[in-house]
Design a protein around this motif. Sequence first.
Motif, PDB file in Angstrom:
ATOM      1  N   TYR A  14      -9.206  -0.212  -3.525  1.00 43.30           N
ATOM      2  CA  TYR A  14      -8.308  -1.251  -3.031  1.00 43.30           C
ATOM      3  C   TYR A  14      -8.974  -2.609  -3.210  1.00 43.30           C
ATOM      4  O   TYR A  14     -10.174  -2.761  -3.005  1.00 43.30           O
ATOM      5  CB  TYR A  14      -8.001  -0.995  -1.550  1.00 43.30           C
ATOM      6  CG  TYR A  14      -7.158  -2.059  -0.891  1.00 43.30           C
ATOM      7  CD1 TYR A  14      -5.931  -2.437  -1.431  1.00 43.30           C
ATOM      8  CD2 TYR A  14      -7.580  -2.690   0.271  1.00 43.30           C
ATOM      9  CE1 TYR A  14      -5.150  -3.415  -0.826  1.00 43.30           C
ATOM     10  CE2 TYR A  14      -6.804  -3.658   0.888  1.00 43.30           C
ATOM     11  CZ  TYR A  14      -5.589  -4.014   0.325  1.00 43.30           C
ATOM     12  OH  TYR A  14      -4.823  -4.982   0.925  1.00 43.30           O
ATOM     13  N   TYR A  26       0.023  -5.104  -3.028  1.00 40.61           N
ATOM     14  CA  TYR A  26      -1.229  -4.397  -2.791  1.00 40.61           C
ATOM     15  C   TYR A  26      -1.909  -4.189  -4.141  1.00 40.61           C
ATOM     16  O   TYR A  26      -1.377  -3.506  -5.020  1.00 40.61           O
ATOM     17  CB  TYR A  26      -0.984  -3.056  -2.104  1.00 40.61           C
ATOM     18  CG  TYR A  26      -0.312  -3.228  -0.754  1.00 40.61           C
ATOM     19  CD1 TYR A  26      -1.074  -3.360   0.399  1.00 40.61           C
ATOM     20  CD2 TYR A  26       1.070  -3.305  -0.652  1.00 40.61           C
ATOM     21  CE1 TYR A  26      -0.470  -3.549   1.632  1.00 40.61           C
ATOM     22  CE2 TYR A  26       1.690  -3.494   0.581  1.00 40.61           C
ATOM     23  CZ  TYR A  26       0.910  -3.614   1.713  1.00 40.61           C
ATOM     24  OH  TYR A  26       1.518  -3.810   2.936  1.00 40.61           O
ATOM     25  N   PHE A  28      -4.994  -2.975  -6.679  1.00 35.32           N
ATOM     26  CA  PHE A  28      -5.969  -1.897  -6.825  1.00 35.32           C
ATOM     27  C   PHE A  28      -6.660  -2.020  -8.172  1.00 35.32           C
ATOM     28  O   PHE A  28      -6.055  -2.449  -9.158  1.00 35.32           O
ATOM     29  CB  PHE A  28      -5.279  -0.525  -6.768  1.00 35.32           C
ATOM     30  CG  PHE A  28      -4.580  -0.264  -5.475  1.00 35.32           C
ATOM     31  CD1 PHE A  28      -5.246   0.333  -4.418  1.00 35.32           C
ATOM     32  CD2 PHE A  28      -3.259  -0.629  -5.292  1.00 35.32           C
ATOM     33  CE1 PHE A  28      -4.607   0.564  -3.210  1.00 35.32           C
ATOM     34  CE2 PHE A  28      -2.608  -0.412  -4.086  1.00 35.32           C
ATOM     35  CZ  PHE A  28      -3.283   0.192  -3.048  1.00 35.32           C
ATOM     36  N   ALA A 119      -4.519   1.423   0.432  1.00 34.78           N
ATOM     37  CA  ALA A 119      -5.027   0.157   0.959  1.00 34.78           C
ATOM     38  C   ALA A 119      -5.648   0.436   2.321  1.00 34.78           C
ATOM     39  O   ALA A 119      -4.989   0.974   3.207  1.00 34.78           O
ATOM     40  CB  ALA A 119      -3.892  -0.853   1.092  1.00 34.78           C
TER      41      ALA A 119
END
Length: 131
Positions: A14, A26, A28, A119
């Motif tokens: 994350y 989010y 990554f 996350a």
Amino acid sequence: MSKYHFSCEVIPQYQPGQSAPEDGIYGFSYTVTLTNTGDVTAQLISRHWLISDANGHTEEVKGLGVVGHQPLLKPGESFQYTSGSRLRTPTGTMHGSYFCVAEDGTRFEVAIPMFVLEAHQGGNPAGRVLH
């Protein structure tokens, strides 16, 4: 072991600095290590990813090479790269395949095992690979 074979290991992480949870973003990263575990030199030509979020939205990504490279790997050689993806939810999965061609012209695919993108607040534990 097959004459034409690559092993594939993926470590996702994350990226809070590339995320905006309040906006449903989010970020990554994932580091892939490909190793030619076969008996013949072969080249990675293209990639095919399926990236799914927790709401069931799936994005398909296809393209030549990986991060601008089409590595040619002799038996026992490895190639490692890091790339990234964004989701609309704090969890999701990725999996896919690489299309490769051996030096003798044989074409084969390498499965990329499904792994989890999660996350985490307050830390970046290693991602999980699903078997």
